[in-house]
Design an enzyme around this catalytic site. Structure first.
Site, PDB file in Angstrom:
ATOM      1  N   ARG A   1     -46.648 -53.280   3.423  1.00  0.00           N
ATOM      2  CA  ARG A   1     -45.489 -53.852   2.717  1.00  0.00           C
ATOM      3  C   ARG A   1     -45.807 -55.176   2.012  1.00  0.00           C
ATOM      4  O   ARG A   1     -44.907 -55.969   1.758  1.00  0.00           O
ATOM      5  CB  ARG A   1     -44.291 -54.058   3.656  1.00  0.00           C
TER       6      ARG A   1
ATOM      7  N   SER B   1     -34.940 -49.648   4.883  1.00  0.00           N
ATOM      8  CA  SER B   1     -35.232 -50.404   6.109  1.00  0.00           C
ATOM      9  C   SER B   1     -34.899 -51.861   5.874  1.00  0.00           C
ATOM     10  O   SER B   1     -35.389 -52.456   4.911  1.00  0.00           O
ATOM     11  CB  SER B   1     -36.706 -50.298   6.477  1.00  0.00           C
TER      12      SER B   1
ATOM     13  N   GLU C   1     -37.113 -56.951   5.276  1.00  0.00           N
ATOM     14  CA  GLU C   1     -37.991 -56.233   4.364  1.00  0.00           C
ATOM     15  C   GLU C   1     -37.553 -56.360   2.906  1.00  0.00           C
ATOM     16  O   GLU C   1     -38.395 -56.453   2.020  1.00  0.00           O
ATOM     17  CB  GLU C   1     -38.063 -54.771   4.820  1.00  0.00           C
TER      18      GLU C   1
HETATM   19  N1  EPU Z   1     -36.392 -44.902  15.715  1.00  0.00           N
HETATM   20  C1  EPU Z   1     -35.356 -45.209  16.546  1.00  0.00           C
HETATM   21  N2  EPU Z   1     -34.094 -45.100  16.041  1.00  0.00           N
HETATM   22  C2  EPU Z   1     -33.840 -44.698  14.787  1.00  0.00           C
HETATM   23  C3  EPU Z   1     -34.904 -44.372  13.945  1.00  0.00           C
HETATM   24  C4  EPU Z   1     -36.174 -44.486  14.429  1.00  0.00           C
HETATM   25  O1  EPU Z   1     -35.538 -45.580  17.707  1.00  0.00           O
HETATM   26  O2  EPU Z   1     -32.670 -44.644  14.412  1.00  0.00           O
HETATM   27  C5  EPU Z   1     -37.771 -45.035  16.238  1.00  0.00           C
HETATM   28  C6  EPU Z   1     -38.305 -43.727  16.733  1.00  0.00           C
HETATM   29  O3  EPU Z   1     -39.133 -43.964  17.832  1.00  0.00           O
HETATM   30  C7  EPU Z   1     -39.126 -43.229  15.556  1.00  0.00           C
HETATM   31  C8  EPU Z   1     -39.680 -44.543  15.020  1.00  0.00           C
HETATM   32  O4  EPU Z   1     -38.623 -45.469  15.212  1.00  0.00           O
HETATM   33  O5  EPU Z   1     -40.133 -42.375  15.962  1.00  0.00           O
HETATM   34  C9  EPU Z   1     -40.070 -44.461  13.559  1.00  0.00           C
HETATM   35  O6  EPU Z   1     -38.944 -44.043  12.785  1.00  0.00           O
HETATM   36  P1  EPU Z   1     -39.089 -43.474  11.304  1.00  0.00           P
HETATM   37  O7  EPU Z   1     -40.061 -42.354  11.282  1.00  0.00           O
HETATM   38  O8  EPU Z   1     -37.741 -43.199  10.783  1.00  0.00           O
HETATM   39  O9  EPU Z   1     -39.762 -44.642  10.493  1.00  0.00           O
HETATM   40  P2  EPU Z   1     -39.489 -46.224  10.490  1.00  0.00           P
HETATM   41  O10 EPU Z   1     -40.677 -46.874  11.125  1.00  0.00           O
HETATM   42  O11 EPU Z   1     -38.169 -46.594  11.016  1.00  0.00           O
HETATM   43  C10 EPU Z   1     -40.772 -46.555   8.240  1.00  0.00           C
HETATM   44  C11 EPU Z   1     -40.563 -47.249   6.935  1.00  0.00           C
HETATM   45  C12 EPU Z   1     -39.668 -46.444   6.036  1.00  0.00           C
HETATM   46  C13 EPU Z   1     -40.275 -45.067   5.826  1.00  0.00           C
HETATM   47  C14 EPU Z   1     -40.467 -44.413   7.187  1.00  0.00           C
HETATM   48  C15 EPU Z   1     -41.160 -43.079   7.117  1.00  0.00           C
HETATM   49  C16 EPU Z   1     -40.747 -49.625   7.352  1.00  0.00           C
HETATM   50  C17 EPU Z   1     -40.032 -50.930   7.500  1.00  0.00           C
HETATM   51  N3  EPU Z   1     -39.989 -48.556   7.150  1.00  0.00           N
HETATM   52  O12 EPU Z   1     -39.522 -46.528   8.908  1.00  0.00           O
HETATM   53  O13 EPU Z   1     -39.591 -47.093   4.779  1.00  0.00           O
HETATM   54  O14 EPU Z   1     -39.476 -44.261   4.990  1.00  0.00           O
HETATM   55  O15 EPU Z   1     -41.294 -45.263   8.014  1.00  0.00           O
HETATM   56  O16 EPU Z   1     -42.500 -43.256   6.910  1.00  0.00           O
HETATM   57  O17 EPU Z   1     -41.968 -49.588   7.403  1.00  0.00           O
HETATM   58  C18 EPU Z   1     -38.328 -48.834   3.725  1.00  0.00           C
HETATM   59  O18 EPU Z   1     -39.337 -49.532   3.800  1.00  0.00           O
HETATM   60  O19 EPU Z   1     -37.272 -49.251   3.185  1.00  0.00           O
HETATM   61  C19 EPU Z   1     -38.360 -47.495   4.278  1.00  0.00           C
HETATM   62  C20 EPU Z   1     -37.290 -46.722   4.311  1.00  0.00           C
END
Ligand code: EPU
Length: 350
Positions: free
Chosen positions: A165, A241, A341
């Site tokens: 990021r 995010s 972010e």
């Molecule tokens: N999780 C929760 N609750 C939730 C959602 C997720 O506990 O409501 C936990 C779960 O353990 C899950 C883990 O978080 O396995 C990861 O969740 P997710 O796959 O949805 O990804 P994220 O880490 O929350 C990141 C990026 C997103 C991107 C997704 C998919 C960042 C800040 N965010 O989210 O990017 O779409 O991975 O790769 O790195 C953005 O930057 O705006 C964005 C949407």
């Protein structure tokens, strides 16, 4: 120059929050961009370049300078040796349409970045990433206006100094460049990237998925998490995010794991074995914040804990109060300060 005054910015953002731009210029070609940048400089006004408005929080007071809306258009595919195709995209193009074009021509490299709202010009700034891919893996050149010299320059991938990021555009040189166009290097008939567990699960019944099937799977996952813009979805008014996934020491992670009721989701943080990346969404939930919780006109998305949403007519002040409450809660429980972010526009001292 067709500069407008006091133009409301909220409708140009996915959050739908914030005040007006003191001055506003839609820029349709590079000459207009250069002229707008020059004009703001002459007037001693701050400049903000607006793309898709999908990753910004605008202050209630608005922006006191010139908002230049990037409207440069153009998507070109250029054949290179060895099955490589360069996608040259102007900064104002919709990012998902660029991905759609690549996937429809069976060009691999950005398929996992399907369904991300925003424009091409925003992708190098925060090194857009999802489902195991980041634009830094395919990006070769950024064409930009260097505000320091007034010249158009070409930055290489290395010049951009990408990490999670991050790039020079949002760290070392935040005000210096206006992104005009980006070139990505794609592979003809390349294999899709299937590294991300959620994506593997979604494609479990499809042993050798095509790029188009990966794109569809990513869009389905995003839609379930309200990370795809669907008109009328009450969870849709977010900036994606709201916090970055924090990187902590392995020892810190193990302390958290030691007291957690179950496994703590964590990922490798680059090449360094001593650091791990944690899921901010997990930390927030386990600090006691529930999906769908509401504070007045703002709240947490009912589909994803990491998205803060405007439930209608919210102010930036309310949103930041909720963000602060979440940061304090996570800090008290886990000793981690979550970092926002999105980009903040028109706030002093944020
Ligand atoms: N999780 C929760 N609750 C939730 C959602 C997720 O506990 O409501 C936990 C779960 O353990 C899950 C883990 O978080 O396995 C990861 O969740 P997710 O796959 O949805 O990804 P994220 O880490 O929350 C990141 C990026 C997103 C991107 C997704 C998919 C960042 C800040 N965010 O989210 O990017 O779409 O991975 O790769 O790195 C953005 O930057 O705006 C964005 C949407």
């Amino acid at each position: 120059l067709p500069i407008q005054e006091n133009v409301p910015l909220a409708p140009m953002t996915t959050l739908g929050i914030g005040g007006a731009a003191r001055y506003f210029l839609p820029a349709r070609d590079e000459q207009e961009v250069a002229a707008g940048v020059h004009w703001a400089g002459e007037q001693g006004l701050p400049l903000f370049v607006l793309g898709g408005g999908s990753n910004i929080v605008v202050a209630d007071e608005g922006f006191p300078g010139l908002v230049l809306r990037m409207e440069l258009r153009g998507l070109n595919l250029v054949e290179e040796p060895d099955g490589i195709i360069a996608l040259e995209a102007a900064a104002g193009e919709d990012w998902d349409q660029a991905v759609e074009l690549a996937v429809s021509r069976n060009l691999a490299g950005i398929e996992c970045l399907s369904g991300i709202p925003g424009t091409v010009g925003g992708t190098p700034v925060q090194n857009v990433g999802a489902y195991g891919q980041e634009v830094s893996e395919t990006l070769v050149w950024v064409r930009a206006l260097d505000r320091r010299s007034g010249c158009v320059v070409t930055l290489s991938n290395a010049d951009c100094r990408f990490s999670y990021r991050q790039s020079i555009f949002n760290t070392a040189q935040p005000e210096r460049y206006v992104v005009l166009a980006v070139t990505y290097r794609l592979r003809r008939n390349g294999e899709p990237a299937l590294g991300y567990a959620d994506l593997q699960k979604e494609l479990a019944g499809t042993p050798t998925p095509s790029l188009a099937q990966v794109r569809d799977a990513v869009r389905r996952i995003r839609e379930r998490k309200a990370m795809l813009l669907v008109p009328g979805d009450p969870d849709g008014h977010s900036a994606g995010s709201f916090f970055k996934n924090p990187v902590v020491s392995r020892a810190h992670f193990e302390r958290i794991q030691g007291t957690a009721p179950g496994p703590v989701p964590h990922y490798p943080a680059g090449r360094d074995e001593t650091q791990v990346k944690l899921a901010a969404a997990w930390l927030i939930e386990n600090a006691g914040f529930r999906k769908g919780c509401t504070r007045g006109r703002v709240g947490i998305s009912s589909k994803h804990t990491l998205a803060l949403v405007n439930r209608g007519g919210a102010s930036a002040r309310e949103l930041l109060a909720l963000a602060r409450e979440i940061q304090d809660g996570v800090n008290q429980k886990f000793g981690i300060e979550l970092r926002p972010e999105p980009i903040f526009v028109g706030f002093s001292g944020v």
